[in-house]
Design a protein around this motif. Structure first.
Motif, PDB file in Angstrom:
ATOM      1  N   ALA A  21      -5.803   1.624  -8.226  1.00  0.00           N
ATOM      2  CA  ALA A  21      -4.877   1.496  -7.101  1.00  0.00           C
ATOM      3  C   ALA A  21      -3.773   2.522  -7.223  1.00  0.00           C
ATOM      4  O   ALA A  21      -3.390   2.926  -8.321  1.00  0.00           O
ATOM      5  CB  ALA A  21      -4.271   0.094  -7.084  1.00  0.00           C
ATOM      6  N   GLY A  22      -3.250   2.918  -6.073  1.00  0.00           N
ATOM      7  CA  GLY A  22      -2.069   3.758  -6.062  1.00  0.00           C
ATOM      8  C   GLY A  22      -0.833   2.886  -6.191  1.00  0.00           C
ATOM      9  O   GLY A  22      -0.881   1.683  -5.958  1.00  0.00           O
ATOM     10  N   GLU A  24       3.219   2.521  -4.953  1.00  0.00           N
ATOM     11  CA  GLU A  24       4.242   3.005  -4.034  1.00  0.00           C
ATOM     12  C   GLU A  24       5.521   3.226  -4.836  1.00  0.00           C
ATOM     13  O   GLU A  24       6.177   2.278  -5.246  1.00  0.00           O
ATOM     14  CB  GLU A  24       4.474   1.967  -2.929  1.00  0.00           C
ATOM     15  N   GLU A  51      -0.928  -8.470   0.647  1.00  0.00           N
ATOM     16  CA  GLU A  51      -0.487  -7.237   0.017  1.00  0.00           C
ATOM     17  C   GLU A  51      -0.390  -7.483  -1.484  1.00  0.00           C
ATOM     18  O   GLU A  51      -0.064  -8.584  -1.918  1.00  0.00           O
ATOM     19  CB  GLU A  51       0.873  -6.785   0.568  1.00  0.00           C
ATOM     20  N   ARG A  76       6.941  -3.404  -7.120  1.00  0.00           N
ATOM     21  CA  ARG A  76       6.311  -2.228  -6.510  1.00  0.00           C
ATOM     22  C   ARG A  76       4.999  -2.631  -5.850  1.00  0.00           C
ATOM     23  O   ARG A  76       4.225  -3.391  -6.409  1.00  0.00           O
ATOM     24  CB  ARG A  76       6.060  -1.161  -7.578  1.00  0.00           C
ATOM     25  N   LYS A  77       4.755  -2.061  -4.690  1.00  0.00           N
ATOM     26  CA  LYS A  77       3.535  -2.352  -3.937  1.00  0.00           C
ATOM     27  C   LYS A  77       2.389  -1.504  -4.475  1.00  0.00           C
ATOM     28  O   LYS A  77       2.565  -0.331  -4.791  1.00  0.00           O
ATOM     29  CB  LYS A  77       3.766  -2.055  -2.459  1.00  0.00           C
ATOM     30  N   LEU A  78       1.201  -2.120  -4.576  1.00  0.00           N
ATOM     31  CA  LEU A  78       0.000  -1.392  -4.967  1.00  0.00           C
ATOM     32  C   LEU A  78      -0.818  -1.094  -3.723  1.00  0.00           C
ATOM     33  O   LEU A  78      -0.910  -1.904  -2.809  1.00  0.00           O
ATOM     34  CB  LEU A  78      -0.821  -2.208  -5.964  1.00  0.00           C
ATOM     35  N   LEU A  79      -1.449   0.064  -3.712  1.00  0.00           N
ATOM     36  CA  LEU A  79      -2.197   0.520  -2.547  1.00  0.00           C
ATOM     37  C   LEU A  79      -3.690   0.369  -2.811  1.00  0.00           C
ATOM     38  O   LEU A  79      -4.261   1.071  -3.642  1.00  0.00           O
ATOM     39  CB  LEU A  79      -1.836   1.980  -2.250  1.00  0.00           C
ATOM     40  N   HIS A  81      -7.665  -0.829  -0.769  1.00  0.00           N
ATOM     41  CA  HIS A  81      -8.368  -1.031   0.497  1.00  0.00           C
ATOM     42  C   HIS A  81      -8.431  -2.522   0.817  1.00  0.00           C
ATOM     43  O   HIS A  81      -8.403  -3.371  -0.073  1.00  0.00           O
ATOM     44  CB  HIS A  81      -9.794  -0.471   0.408  1.00  0.00           C
ATOM     45  N   ARG A  82      -8.523  -2.838   2.086  1.00  0.00           N
ATOM     46  CA  ARG A  82      -8.537  -4.224   2.543  1.00  0.00           C
ATOM     47  C   ARG A  82      -9.681  -5.018   1.904  1.00  0.00           C
ATOM     48  O   ARG A  82      -9.510  -6.167   1.497  1.00  0.00           O
ATOM     49  CB  ARG A  82      -8.653  -4.266   4.077  1.00  0.00           C
ATOM     50  N   LYS A 112      -1.739   6.700 -10.732  1.00  0.00           N
ATOM     51  CA  LYS A 112      -2.592   5.567 -10.359  1.00  0.00           C
ATOM     52  C   LYS A 112      -2.474   4.493 -11.425  1.00  0.00           C
ATOM     53  O   LYS A 112      -2.126   4.768 -12.571  1.00  0.00           O
ATOM     54  CB  LYS A 112      -4.062   5.998 -10.263  1.00  0.00           C
TER      55      LYS A 112
END
Length: 146
Positions: A21-22, A24, A51, A76-79, A81-82, A112
């Protein structure tokens, strides 16, 4: 290139599935992470309103930054895919599963985080893991002496 590692996760959990995951990040946090001023040993991951967030991750403020440096332990938010979020949410809702951070690394110049779907170990499982490590160490030592 691995920037931070969570060795305790492998001792405390059975790792079942891994995701990349990325993260933010804000301001000078990237420079601080690339300098190795981060820790994920005490951190954990939660899914809130579809999220994914990492909590307790420590990023030391960049010393050349301004007075507006972000908080060291902020959420912190992790990026992801749904589909990955849905899969994680489905598994975590079952008893015994959790999401743990494994490491922070660079991928094509981007920071990452590798997270894992994990199941907690019992005390006897941990003792078994330690016994296997000791046996392997003894075998390696015997082979080295020959």
């Amino acid at each position: 290139m691995i920037l931070a590692n969570n060795k305790k996760a492998f001792f405390d959990y059975f790792i079942e599935d891994r995701f990349e995951a990325g993260i933010e990040l804000v301001g000078s946090e990237v420079k601080s992470i690339k300098a190795g001023k981060t820790s994920i040993k005490e951190s954990f991951i939660r899914i809130i309103k579809n999220e994914v967030f990492i909590m307790g991750m420590s990023v030391v403020p960049w010393r050349f930054g301004s007075v507006y440096n972000p908080d060291e332990k902020r959420v912190r938010k992790l990026l992801l895919h749904r589909k990955e979020i849905n899969k994680l949410h489905e598994k975590v809702s079952q008893k015994g599963y959790t999401i743990v951070p494994l490491n922070i690394h660079l991928s094509k110049g981007l920071v990452k985080i590798e997270i894992a779907l994990a199941r907690g170990k019992k005390n006897y499982d941990k003792r078994e893991t330690l016994a296997k490590k000791d046996q392997q160490r003894d075998i390696d030592r015997a082979l080295k002496e020959r």
